[in-house]
Scaffold this active site. Structure first.
Site, PDB file in Angstrom:
ATOM      1  N   PRO A 118      -7.148   1.750  17.063  1.00 42.16           N
ATOM      2  CA  PRO A 118      -7.117   2.449  18.359  1.00 42.16           C
ATOM      3  C   PRO A 118      -6.210   1.719  19.341  1.00 42.16           C
ATOM      4  O   PRO A 118      -6.374   0.527  19.574  1.00 42.16           O
ATOM      5  CB  PRO A 118      -8.567   2.417  18.831  1.00 42.16           C
ATOM      6  CG  PRO A 118      -9.259   1.411  17.998  1.00 42.16           C
ATOM      7  CD  PRO A 118      -8.464   1.203  16.756  1.00 42.16           C
ATOM      8  N   GLU A 119      -5.237   2.420  19.874  1.00 39.86           N
ATOM      9  CA  GLU A 119      -4.383   1.838  20.897  1.00 39.86           C
ATOM     10  C   GLU A 119      -4.802   2.400  22.253  1.00 39.86           C
ATOM     11  O   GLU A 119      -5.742   3.181  22.346  1.00 39.86           O
ATOM     12  CB  GLU A 119      -2.908   2.129  20.573  1.00 39.86           C
ATOM     13  CG  GLU A 119      -2.464   1.374  19.320  1.00 39.86           C
ATOM     14  CD  GLU A 119      -0.987   1.008  19.328  1.00 39.86           C
ATOM     15  OE1 GLU A 119      -0.404   0.891  20.425  1.00 39.86           O
ATOM     16  OE2 GLU A 119      -0.416   0.831  18.246  1.00 39.86           O
TER      17      GLU A 119
END
Ligand code: ZN
Length: 272
Positions: free
Chosen positions: A2-3
């Site tokens: 997850p960014e």
């Protein structure tokens, strides 16, 4: 992984279900994430009202009136709203947060690098958060700031924009994509990037992240996930993951190179 856009979408996804609600309990199935989760967290949280949810870098900050929950999704974490009260947890579902109106937020994280931290103090003073650089969307992240930060740094521009003390939340995917849009080679030494190029880079970072958040926002209905998928959204990339394929702009072959042990993708013609 997850960014920042996924974290922002996660925050927006859980917000309407949690803000204004009272915490009934938290069910902890695994106390060992990146750091141990305090065993008495259930006692601490019981009956607290959730006032607001913020995001700082890739941390989700939940204001529980008597203190804050700091959540990080690590390498593979996701938070989702359970659509059924009876959905049995799998072995990767490490905690469930219950509100008094029967909403359950479930945390899944196969690799267990995520974090769940309680602090009774100001979360912005927490050791993990205090020293972070500006948010990419903030005005403080501008050309002059970046120029001052980078003018003595001889490592690569890509490493610098992925450095949380320069700017927060620009992970590998968005660093690659932003450098492409700005026409800057990822291996270029940071201090050699000119001010006009830095200006282009900042615009590229902001627009790349904004576009990703918008794309995720349009799939927000998927936040009720029943199929166990991660909740991350797929996007079309210009260079990321495209080594050996033709550049969308000039048809040159996209190359990859390892920088700081992360794969970097670039077009040798479009990026100098
Ligand atoms: Zn190209």
């Amino acid at each position: 992984m997850p960014e920042l856009p996924e974290v922002e979408i996660t925050k927006q996804g859980i917000e309407p279900f949690l803000v204004g609600q009272t915490i009934e309990k938290i069910v902890l199935r695994n106390l060992k994430l990146r750091w141990p989760i305090p065993k008495d967290l259930c006692k601490v949280l019981q009956g607290l009202e959730i006032r607001s949810i913020k995001r700082r870098a890739k941390y989700i900050l939940i204001d529980c009136s008597a203190g804050w929950l700091i959540i990080h999704l690590g390498m593979s974490g996701s938070l989702r709203v359970l659509s059924s009260f009876h959905e049995a947890p799998t072995k990767h579902d490490h905690y469930d947060l219950y509100t008094a109106n029967n909403t359950i937020i479930r945390y899944r994280d196969p690799r267990k690098f995520g974090a769940l931290i309680w602090t009774a103090s100001n979360p912005y003073d927490h050791r993990l958060i205090k020293h972070l650089g500006p948010e990419p969307m903030d005005e403080a992240f501008n050309r002059d700031f970046l120029y001052q930060k980078l003018r003595t740094r001889s490592s690569s521009i890509k490493l610098q924009i992925m450095n949380n003390q320069v700017v927060t939340g620009v992970g590998n995917i968005y660093a690659n994509e932003s450098l492409f849009h700005a026409g800057i080679s990822p291996t270029r030494q940071a201090y050699k990037v000119t001010r006009p190029k830095l200006e282009l880079l900042i615009v590229a970072i902001k627009t790349t992240l904004e576009r990703a958040i918008r794309a995720g926002g349009s799939s927000l209905q998927d936040f009720y996930l029943t199929d166990g998928s991660t909740g991350y959204f797929q996007q079309q990339y210009m260079v990321y993951g495209r080594a050996g394929e033709p550049c969308h702009k000039c048809k040159a072959i996209i190359r990859s190179v390892a920088i700081g042990q992360r794969s970097s993708f670039y077009c040798p013609k479009c990026q100098k």
